[in-house]
Design a protein around this motif. Structure first.
Motif, short mmCIF file in Angstrom:
data_model
loop_
_atom_site.label_atom_id
_atom_site.label_comp_id
_atom_site.label_asym_id
_atom_site.label_seq_id
_atom_site.Cartn_x
_atom_site.Cartn_y
_atom_site.Cartn_z
N LYS A 155 0.82 -1.21 0.00
CA LYS A 155 0.00 0.00 0.00
C LYS A 155 0.85 1.27 0.00
CE LYS A 155 -4.04 -2.07 2.25
NZ LYS A 155 -4.97 -1.99 3.42
N ASN A 156 1.96 1.24 0.71
CA ASN A 156 2.80 2.45 0.76
C ASN A 156 3.33 2.81 -0.62
OD1 ASN A 156 2.46 2.77 3.51
ND2 ASN A 156 4.33 1.66 4.05
N ALA A 157 3.79 1.79 -1.35
CA ALA A 157 4.30 2.04 -2.70
C ALA A 157 3.17 2.53 -3.61
CB ALA A 157 4.93 0.77 -3.27
N ALA A 158 1.99 1.91 -3.47
CA ALA A 158 0.85 2.33 -4.28
C ALA A 158 0.48 3.78 -3.98
CB ALA A 158 -0.35 1.41 -4.02
N ASN A 159 0.55 4.16 -2.71
CA ASN A 159 0.25 5.54 -2.33
C ASN A 159 1.26 6.51 -2.93
OD1 ASN A 159 -1.99 4.80 -0.84
ND2 ASN A 159 -0.87 4.71 1.11
N GLU A 160 2.53 6.10 -2.99
CA GLU A 160 3.55 6.97 -3.57
C GLU A 160 3.29 7.18 -5.06
OE1 GLU A 160 5.72 8.69 -2.08
OE2 GLU A 160 5.85 7.81 -0.09
N ILE A 161 2.88 6.13 -5.76
CA ILE A 161 2.54 6.28 -7.18
C ILE A 161 1.36 7.22 -7.35
CG2 ILE A 161 1.63 5.08 -9.21
CD1 ILE A 161 4.57 4.57 -8.77
N GLU A 162 0.36 7.07 -6.49
CA GLU A 162 -0.81 7.95 -6.56
C GLU A 162 -0.39 9.40 -6.32
OE1 GLU A 162 -3.73 6.59 -3.83
OE2 GLU A 162 -4.12 4.71 -4.90
N GLU A 163 0.50 9.61 -5.37
CA GLU A 163 0.96 10.98 -5.08
C GLU A 163 1.75 11.54 -6.26
OE1 GLU A 163 0.47 13.12 -2.68
OE2 GLU A 163 -0.85 11.80 -1.55
N ALA A 164 2.55 10.69 -6.90
CA ALA A 164 3.31 11.15 -8.06
C ALA A 164 2.39 11.61 -9.17
CB ALA A 164 4.24 10.04 -8.56
N ILE A 165 1.35 10.81 -9.43
CA ILE A 165 0.39 11.17 -10.47
C ILE A 165 -0.40 12.41 -10.07
CG2 ILE A 165 -1.65 10.38 -11.72
CD1 ILE A 165 -0.53 7.55 -11.51
N ARG A 166 -0.72 12.51 -8.79
CA ARG A 166 -1.44 13.69 -8.31
C ARG A 166 -0.59 14.95 -8.47
NH1 ARG A 166 -2.67 11.77 -3.62
NH2 ARG A 166 -4.59 10.82 -4.36
N ASP A 167 0.71 14.83 -8.18
CA ASP A 167 1.61 15.99 -8.32
C ASP A 167 1.73 16.42 -9.78
OD1 ASP A 167 2.12 16.26 -5.64
OD2 ASP A 167 3.94 15.06 -5.67
N ILE A 168 1.88 15.47 -10.67
CA ILE A 168 2.05 15.82 -12.08
C ILE A 168 0.74 16.32 -12.68
CG2 ILE A 168 1.50 13.64 -13.26
CD1 ILE A 168 4.13 13.97 -14.80
N SER A 169 -0.38 16.09 -11.94
CA SER A 169 -1.70 16.51 -12.42
C SER A 169 -2.11 17.89 -11.91
CB SER A 169 -2.75 15.48 -11.98
OG SER A 169 -2.49 14.20 -12.50
N ARG A 170 -1.29 18.50 -11.08
CA ARG A 170 -1.69 19.78 -10.48
C ARG A 170 -1.86 20.85 -11.55
NH1 ARG A 170 -1.50 19.49 -5.02
NH2 ARG A 170 -0.14 17.91 -4.09
N ARG A 171 -2.88 21.70 -11.37
CA ARG A 171 -3.14 22.81 -12.27
C ARG A 171 -3.10 24.11 -11.46
NH1 ARG A 171 -7.45 19.30 -12.98
NH2 ARG A 171 -8.80 20.79 -11.97
N PRO A 172 -2.62 25.21 -12.06
CA PRO A 172 -2.13 25.33 -13.43
C PRO A 172 -0.71 24.86 -13.63
CG PRO A 172 -2.04 27.45 -12.35
CD PRO A 172 -2.70 26.51 -11.38
N ASP A 173 0.06 24.66 -12.52
CA ASP A 173 1.46 24.26 -12.65
C ASP A 173 1.67 22.92 -11.96
OD1 ASP A 173 2.30 26.69 -13.93
OD2 ASP A 173 2.13 27.67 -11.97
N PRO A 174 2.14 21.91 -12.69
CA PRO A 174 2.40 20.61 -12.06
C PRO A 174 3.53 20.70 -11.06
CG PRO A 174 3.29 20.65 -14.29
CD PRO A 174 2.49 21.92 -14.13
N ASP A 175 3.47 19.86 -10.02
CA ASP A 175 4.55 19.77 -9.04
C ASP A 175 5.53 18.74 -9.56
OD1 ASP A 175 6.23 19.53 -6.92
OD2 ASP A 175 4.69 19.03 -5.44
#
Length: 264
Positions: A155-175
């Motif tokens: 689960k921890n690794a899965a959460n990190e992947i989710e966070e990575a996708i969430r960061d790259i999805s930020r608008r207007p500027d991705p993290d």
């Protein structure tokens, strides 16, 4: 509703992704029209749009068509590009609350069809709103990693992947730095779980017994993430395409390690 000719006969193409930081006029129209097709009146849609944009409705607009419809289109036509996506998310929530789950699925599917057809690098994801859409290999890699990590209980690794996708999805500027850091943290979590270690990924690579030159590649990726994610500077800030590639590769490595370590 009868399926369109192209859907009935499976005529389609997937244009390359060319739009991420924009909301072309076609999208602005689709956000409203697709919502209307799912049941809400233009008055209801106007309430949602005005709430998101913090723009007052015109008290002189009384009739649904053309007055309120045109007012809604006017509101969304001239707002900032990223607010268009905020409106789409708010409309999906409103449709699910007032029209039901099936109508919400209809709206998200119709919007995803538009995103793909227009070459827009965003998509609706279940329970997540609008998230980053990569090319086919990116989407396959992230989906496969999520499945492999879930099945193996990481689960921890899965959460990190989710966070990575969430960061790259930020608008207007991705993290970008966040996406880089979290994607490699996912690999580190899997490695720590496999080896029962609390060392860093850089320290564990040798113990993973990876085939050459994959071991060297993982080590270099870790070095890249450390330099561009954890110790970022104006000169070392990676491009969004770099972050997308790193997330994709990290997902592939997580999947590989999880499957290799699984007894099944």
């Amino acid at each position: 509703m009868l399926m369109t000719f192209s859907k009935r006969h499976n005529f389609s193409k997937t244009p390359p992704i060319t739009i991420r930081t924009d909301a072309p006029n076609g999208l602005r129209y689709a956000v409203v029209q697709n919502a209307y097709d799912c049941g809400p009146s233009y008055s209801a849609i106007r309430s949602v749009v005005c709430r998101v944009l913090l723009d007052a409705p015109d008290p002189n607009s009384w009739t649904e068509i053309p007055n309120i419809r045109d007012e809604v289109l006017q509101h969304i036509r001239f707002c900032d590009w990223f607010k268009v996506y905020d409106v789409a998310e708010a409309l999906l929530s409103y449709i699910e609350t007032t029209q039901g789950y099936a109508s919400a699925v209809q709206y998200s599917n119709s919007m995803n069809d538009f995103f793909i057809g227009a070459g827009i690098g965003w998509q609706f994801a279940p329970n997540e709103g609008i998230v980053y859409r990569g090319d086919e290999t990116f989407d396959v890699a992230t989906a496969e990693a999520a499945k492999a990590l879930s099945v193996t209980g990481r689960k921890n690794a899965a959460n990190e992947i989710e966070e990575a996708i969430r960061d790259i999805s930020r608008r207007p500027d991705p993290d970008i730095t966040g996406a880089v850091t979290h994607s490699m943290a996912a690999v580190e979590c899997v490695a720590q779980d496999i080896l029962g270690s609390k060392q860093t990924l850089g320290q564990m690579v040798g113990a993973l017994n990876l085939p050459k030159p994959l071991d060297e590649a993982v080590s270099k990726l870790y070095g890249f993430a450390s330099q561009h994610g954890r110790h970022v500077s104006e000169q070392s800030r990676p491009a969004p395409e770099d972050a997308e590639l790193l997330v994709q590769i990290s997902c592939a490595i997580c999947t590989y390690l999880a499957k290799r370590a699984s007894p099944n």
